[in-house]
Design an enzyme around this catalytic site. Structure first.
Site, PDB file in Angstrom:
ATOM      1  CG  ASP A   1       1.507   7.535   3.156  1.00 40.68           C
ATOM      2  OD1 ASP A   1       0.346   7.398   3.572  1.00 40.68           O
ATOM      3  OD2 ASP A   1       2.242   8.496   3.448  1.00 40.68           O
TER       4      ASP A   1
ATOM      5  CD  GLU B   1      -3.289   8.389   1.643  1.00 40.61           C
ATOM      6  OE1 GLU B   1      -3.933   8.995   2.489  1.00 40.61           O
ATOM      7  OE2 GLU B   1      -2.068   8.609   1.449  1.00 40.61           O
TER       8      GLU B   1
ATOM      9  CG  HIS C   1      -4.993   5.071   8.941  1.00 42.98           C
ATOM     10  ND1 HIS C   1      -5.420   4.592   7.720  1.00 42.98           N
ATOM     11  CD2 HIS C   1      -3.786   5.631   8.712  1.00 42.98           C
ATOM     12  CE1 HIS C   1      -4.500   4.863   6.805  1.00 42.98           C
ATOM     13  NE2 HIS C   1      -3.500   5.487   7.374  1.00 42.98           N
ATOM     14  CG  ASP C   2      -5.496   8.822   7.120  1.00 42.51           C
ATOM     15  OD1 ASP C   2      -4.887   9.041   8.186  1.00 42.51           O
ATOM     16  OD2 ASP C   2      -4.951   8.327   6.118  1.00 42.51           O
TER      17      ASP C   2
ATOM     18  NE  ARG D   1      -2.303   3.335   2.480  1.00 39.20           N
ATOM     19  CZ  ARG D   1      -2.019   4.492   3.053  1.00 39.20           C
ATOM     20  NH1 ARG D   1      -0.775   4.805   3.359  1.00 39.20           N
ATOM     21  NH2 ARG D   1      -2.964   5.349   3.343  1.00 39.20           N
TER      22      ARG D   1
END
Ligand code: NOJ
Ligand code: NOJ
Ligand code: CA
Length: 726
Positions: free
Chosen positions: A268, A296, A366-367, A266
């Site tokens: 970032d 992301e 988580h955001d 993943r």
């Protein structure tokens, strides 16, 4: 409301017609509908399940490692960065904890088949003075070649990977090559200065940067794509990927983790790094080991974003599908949009993304606030959202703890400790019924999506791949039940039980020979899923992964009906060497052909051809990243500068495929009338190119004079600056 009435009227008159038609049929032929047992087709997909290149049949479980489970207290930090009662400090969770939960069967019980864990690399060990926070989240790297010791040792990491693999579970790491740690906030000094180390050796820091490892612009205001790439995000020391040391570092670092056995990455903040550098880096990943990579690209709403679409379709990696997440959150969480609005987003993303099934879906992370909090603690809303998530297109991700009804608003409150490991909760059961369907019914992994019945509160949709069908019905209205009439499906004649076994109130449906479903009641707040699996005797491609590569890279083709003995695979008209062949998965090597996009087709040993799966991108060869810059390129209002050249990566001299619009607003790199862009180019070649000016209507002004040339190195980065030739 108007809309809904209108809808229902239409449904009713349609139903009447259909019902009378059925009566006539029954009467005339004396057909009695009997319950046809659902055929249990063989869908053994071991080959697909262990395929690291594709996650089509997987459900991902996202873990904030520090907050999941403390399996080894001896590795907990000491001092001010550790405080289990402070949400901004380390809490002790680690890889030993994940290993323990793997062994206890928590994940296999849930049915998830991949874990996405926090970035495993060594982070700063001090408190960030600008926000009083520790690096528990893993996004403040200092050494990408070492483990975060608070998560464990290399041995612990390998034990976790081996344990996961022995249970058929893949491991995805978060990876954040955009930056190191915070190093910029007013006049504050940062104890670690954003420094970067390579396996213990100091390479440089943000204020001590003779080598130019970092970009030195102010904080981004997020106003443009360019600004977000070259400016720092909240003062996080922004790595300069055009620096050969940094480029080489990130390629070697990810190879180290790939060699440790990870199955996916993943990435970032992909919106904040240049497209060209990332494509060059990703190509190196795929040549080393084909794994599933998703980035992301944060968006706050449900609208399309052309830069995001371009990234999803041309970078070679998938994206986290924030549009889908926001649509589910609006319709089922906050109730600020209807189920029709949700379906609209499914339709729009279905055309914006070339491979919508490869984007990674979620309902919280988580955001953003936990879904339970968004839904004002209404557990049925959460359970229904999981039904939608797990049966929709895309690779679904469950955010740790949300299946235990965890709550929390923004960061750090949405990253609390795992509240419990209850395997009897309703949400846990819903997930455990639906997750395995992604492996057993390829309609979920590879299928199309079709709406079958909807109003403001109810959405019934069908996924289909070949003759495999999954129908999902969700009623978000928890005080009104609705009689569903006039529903049609491609499920064959028969009676179907709810895959959820009535956990959310759903019952069975009966389907006639023509696909008409008996009228039934979808109770208040209920959801149900019905499914049919069939064996395919002719080849049907569901997915191709990765979708870009260089000659010799290994590519997987997944689907059904390929047959047990090898047939052939073509990229356009070019045959590819087959490396392995099963009924559901074929591995081939990318043929040595001209760079470009090619449709892929499979022909079985029996000579039957598949559908064509479009757009595999063959690159010209090993890639490097180059910064091309042109000075004195003044443009009319509305025109921009692009670069075009004699290789596929520069559009093969076709202005329609030129790279750009180039950038012109970064003071340390280039300001108008200077334009620059970081592009991926084949290594070790002398390449010809020119800059062009294009207006909004596609009118092109070419530079005069002879072509520019750049000779690219075999590794490392390149750059070239010229003046616009009038
Ligand atoms: C996005 C991550 O998901 C977020 O949690 C993080 O703080 C930033 N990128 C910076 O790494
Ligand atoms: C048109 C450009 O003007 C020229 O410079 C370039 O050499 C050719 N395209 C290549 O076909
Ligand atoms: Ca620990």
């Amino acid at each position: 409301m108007m809309n809904q009435l209108h809808w229902n009227k239409k449904k009713h008159s349609y139903t009447k017609k259909l019902t009378s038609l059925l009566f006539v049929l029954i009467f005339a032929f004396g057909v009695i509908f009997t319950n046809v047992p659902v055929k249990a087709a063989s869908t053994t997909t071991d080959a697909e399940a262990s395929n690291t290149a594709s996650f089509s049949t997987d459900v991902i479980y996202q873990i904030v490692t520090d907050r999941f489970f403390d399996g080894d207290r001896s590795n907990n930090p000491s001092g001010e960065i550790f405080d289990q009662s402070n949400m901004q400090k380390y809490h002790g969770g680690d890889w030993a904890g994940i290993t323990q939960k793997l062994n206890e069967g928590y994940f296999t019980g849930l049915g998830v088949s991949a874990l996405w864990i926090s970035s495993p690399v060594e982070n700063i060990t001090t408190i960030d003075p600008s926000n009083n926070c520790a690096s528990y989240h893993g996004y403040w790297a200092k050494d990408f070649f070492r483990t975060n010791p608070y998560f464990g040792s290399l041995n612990d990491f390998q034990t976790m990977i081996q344990t996961a693999h022995s249970l058929g579970i893949k491991i995805v790491i978060d990876f954040a090559p955009n930056h190191t740690s915070t190093a910029e906030y007013g006049n504050m000094t940062f104890p670690e200065d954003g420094a970067l180390y390579r396996d213990g050796s100091y390479l440089g820091g943000f204020t001590n940067d003779p080598q130019g490892l970092f970009n030195h612009e102010s904080w981004t205001d997020f106003s443009t794509y360019e600004d977000g790439i070259y400016h720092s995000m909240y003062g996080l020391a922004d790595l300069n990927h055009q620096n050969a040391t940094v480029d080489d570092y990130m390629k070697d670092a990810i190879q180290m983790w790939l060699d440790l056995g990870i199955d996916g990455i993943r990435v970032d903040a992909v919106k904040h790094m240049s497209f060209g550098w990332q494509k060059n880096w990703l190509s190196s990943v795929y040549s080393h080991k084909p794994v599933f990579v998703f980035g992301e690209w944060f968006v706050g709403g449900v609208s399309a974003d052309s830069d995001m679409n371009k990234f999803a379709n041309d970078s070679g990696m998938s994206l986290l599908d924030f549009r889908f997440a926001n649509a589910v959150r609006n319709a089922l969480g906050e109730g600020t949009a209807t189920m029709e609005d949700l379906y609209n987003v499914v339709v729009e993303t279905g055309s914006d993304f070339e491979e919508v099934n490869d984007q990674v879906t979620f309902i919280d992370n988580h955001d953003m606030s936990r879904f339970m909090t968004l839904a004002s603690n209404n557990s049925r809303s959460l359970e229904n959202a999981y039904v939608v998530l797990l049966t929709s297109r895309g690779v679904p991700t469950i955010y740790y703890g949300s299946e235990q009804y965890a709550t929390g608003t923004t960061d750090p409150y949405n990253r609390g400790d795992m509240p419990s490991f209850n395997t009897n909760s309703t949400a846990y059961k819903v997930i455990s019924y639906l997750s395995p369907l992604r492996k057993t019914n390829p309609a979920l992994a590879y299928g199309t999506t079709q709406e079958r019945w909807m109003n403001d509160d109810i959405l019934i949709y069908e996924r289909q791949f070949g003759n495999n069908v999954v129908v999902t019905a969700v009623n978000r209205n928890q005080s009104r039940s609705t009689s569903i009439s006039g529903l049609n499906t491609n499920l064959p004649q028969g009676t179907y039980n709810d895959v959820l076994n009535g956990t959310l109130g759903g019952g069975s449906i009966t389907v006639s020979r023509t696909g008409a479903v008996n009228t039934f009641t979808l109770g208040a707040g209920q959801s149900a899923v019905w499914q049919y699996t069939a064996t395919s005797s002719s080849p049907l491609i569901g997915n191709v992964d990765p979708m870009m590569g260089i000659a010799g890279d290994t590519i997987t083709i997944t689907g059904r009906g390929f047959g047990s003995s090898a047939g052939s695979v073509k990229f356009g008209t070019n045959a590819a060497t087959v490396l392995s062949w099963t009924d559901s998965l074929i591995k081939v090597a990318v043929p040595s052909i001209a760079a470009g996009k090619y449709p892929i087709k499979v022909t079985s040993a029996a000579g039957t051809s598949s559908n064509t799966y479009g757009g595999f991108e063959v690159l010209s060869g090993t890639q490097i990243s180059a910064r091309l810059k042109v000075n004195n390129a003044s443009t009319d209002w509305g025109s921009s500068v692009y670069v075009v050249g004699n290789v596929y990566e520069l559009g093969n001299w076709d202005p329609a495929n030129a790279i750009g619009p180039m950038f012109n607003s970064t003071s340390t790199i280039g300001m108008y009338p200077t334009w620059f862009y970081d592009v991926n180019l084949p290594a070790g070649q002398t390449i010809q190119y020119k800059f062009i000016k294009k207006d909004a209507n596609g009118n092109v002004i070419w530079e005069s004079g002879s072509n520019h040339t750049i000779t690219t190195p075999s590794s490392g980065t390149a750059s070239a600056t010229t003046d616009w030739q009038n």
